[in-house]
Design an enzyme around this catalytic site. Structure first.
Site, short mmCIF file in Angstrom:
data_model
loop_
_atom_site.label_atom_id
_atom_site.label_comp_id
_atom_site.label_asym_id
_atom_site.label_seq_id
_atom_site.Cartn_x
_atom_site.Cartn_y
_atom_site.Cartn_z
CE1 TYR A 151 -3.30 -2.75 0.15
CE2 TYR A 151 -4.59 -1.01 1.17
CZ TYR A 151 -4.51 -2.24 0.55
OH TYR A 151 -5.66 -2.96 0.33
CE LYS A 165 0.38 -17.57 -1.16
NZ LYS A 165 -0.57 -18.70 -1.19
CG ASP A 215 -3.47 -19.63 0.36
OD1 ASP A 215 -2.75 -19.30 1.32
OD2 ASP A 215 -3.07 -20.41 -0.52
CG ASP A 248 -8.07 -3.26 2.78
OD1 ASP A 248 -9.06 -3.01 3.48
OD2 ASP A 248 -7.83 -2.69 1.70
#
Ligand code: NAI
Length: 343
Positions: A125, A177, A212, A236
């Protein structure tokens, strides 16, 4: 009565002024000691002061270090940069705290009580993006850079772990991740594991999960989680997912907390599709106001406000349309204010 607490108030765009009015009515009924400095930002900032984040608004927050904010419109694609992102950067609001609790039973999932803590300043971001033109196509390739730092990860993880201890959370799950983005999200995971071993072992259980798998587990069995802590983009997305578990965006508050200031808001946006219709659900902003009361060490008022919201929704059964009810914003607010006055 507590001493007066100066605070900045940004009504925001779209349904912002409607839900801010409802929230002010509830805070007045509670006798909350805020002394509001009204300022503008977002589209209202552009229209009234020629700037989506006018200097007067920034100065006010610099002074009060505390703000309650309605949603701010951000144009997609082009246009001005998000005022929300700029506020986070300006005041180094590195922690985004988003609790999600079932208030209205009978939805898809009952008895949810989860907190998402999201890193608010780093990751993908940071806005380092560009296109590479090829063969006359100006947008042939799009590139973005993500940056996570040890220091940024540590201060956010420390905030999450301290909040877990202070609020009696049993388990914290680091979401990452690091199997694919080994450096970008690996640094966050590694920092969290180290910090836990060093300072927090035994104070709560620590777990880790890949983003995930986390999304799937949240839908299959959300009760296995207690607090989730993660990087900016994942946070987010997950916080909206978690808001969905408890009845949607109309029920989800958020706190943006940093060293220099704290800004409280609803997770949802300006809802242009229902603006001016008098049907917006003000609950998310009301719950944000409860977080604000906690933040300024007025937990008794926060508890009264939360209880009045619960009672209005579940005992009086006064609910807005997004919750399957028929009350408008004004009728809901009136019922809530009566609850507060008689509570
Ligand atoms: P949105 O959250 O405004 O609306 C999504 C859907 O949820 C709409 O159907 C809306 O009617 C409904 N909804 C949202 N809040 C509600 C409430 N309190 N009561 C009843 N229904 C509600 O998201 P959207 O449409 O993607 O964004 C609109 C604008 O808001 C954009 O300009 C976006 O940039 C901005 N935005 C601002 C945020 C902030 O200031 N923190 C956060 C998210 C979006």
């Amino acid at each position: 009565m507590s001493a007066v607490i100066p605070a900045t108030l940004i009504a925001g765009d779209g349904i912002g002024p409607e839900i801010v009015d409802a929230t002010l009515a509830a805070l007045d009924a509670l006798g909350a000691p805020f002394e509001w400095e009204r300022q503008v930002a977002g589209l209202a900032g552009v229209q009234q002061a020629g700037d989506p984040l006018p200097a007067a608004t920034l100065e006010s927050i610099r002074r009060t270090r505390l703000a309650l904010k309605g949603p701010l419109e951000t144009p997609s694609g082009g246009g001005y940069r998000s005022s929300n992102v700029r506020l986070r950067e300006e005041f180094q609001l590195y922690a985004n705290l988003r609790p999600a609790r079932t208030i209205v039973p009978g939805g898809r999932f009952d008895n949810i009580d989860l907190v998402v803590v999201r890193e608010n300043l780093e990751g993908l971001y940071i806005g380092h993006e560009h296109y590479v033109p090829i063969d006359g196509d100006p947008h042939a390739v799009a590139m973005a850079t993500g940056i996570n730092t040890r220091q940024g990860s540590r201060r956010l993880l420390e905030f999450a772990f301290e909040t877990a201890v202070a609020t009696g959370r049993k388990k914290v799950t680091i979401v990452h991740k690091a199997n694919i983005m080994k450096a970008l999200t690996g640094i966050f995971l590694e920092t969290g594991l180290e910090l836990y071993e060093r300072n927090y072992k035994g104070k709560f259980e620590l777990d880790t999960v890949i983003i995930d798998a986390c999304a799937m587990k949240l839908v299959l069995n959300p009760w296995q989680f207690d607090m989730l802590v993660t990087t900016n983009l994942f946070g987010d997305i997950l916080s909206d997912l978690v808001a969905g578990l408890v009845g949607g965006l109309g029920m989800a508050p958020g706190a943006n907390i940093g060293a220099g200031a704290a800004i409280f808001e609803a997770v949802h946006g300006s809802a242009p599709d229902i603006t001016g219709k008098g049907i917006a659900n003000p609950t998310a902003l009301l719950l944000a106001a409860a977080l604000m009361l906690d933040h300024v060490q007025l937990p008794a008022l926060a508890t009264r406000l939360r209880k009045a919201i619960d009672d209005t929704l579940n005992i009086d059964k006064v609910r807005t349309g997004d919750l399957g009810g028929s009350a408008g914003t004004a009728a809901f607010t009136q019922a809530l204010v009566s609850r507060i006055a008689n509570g």
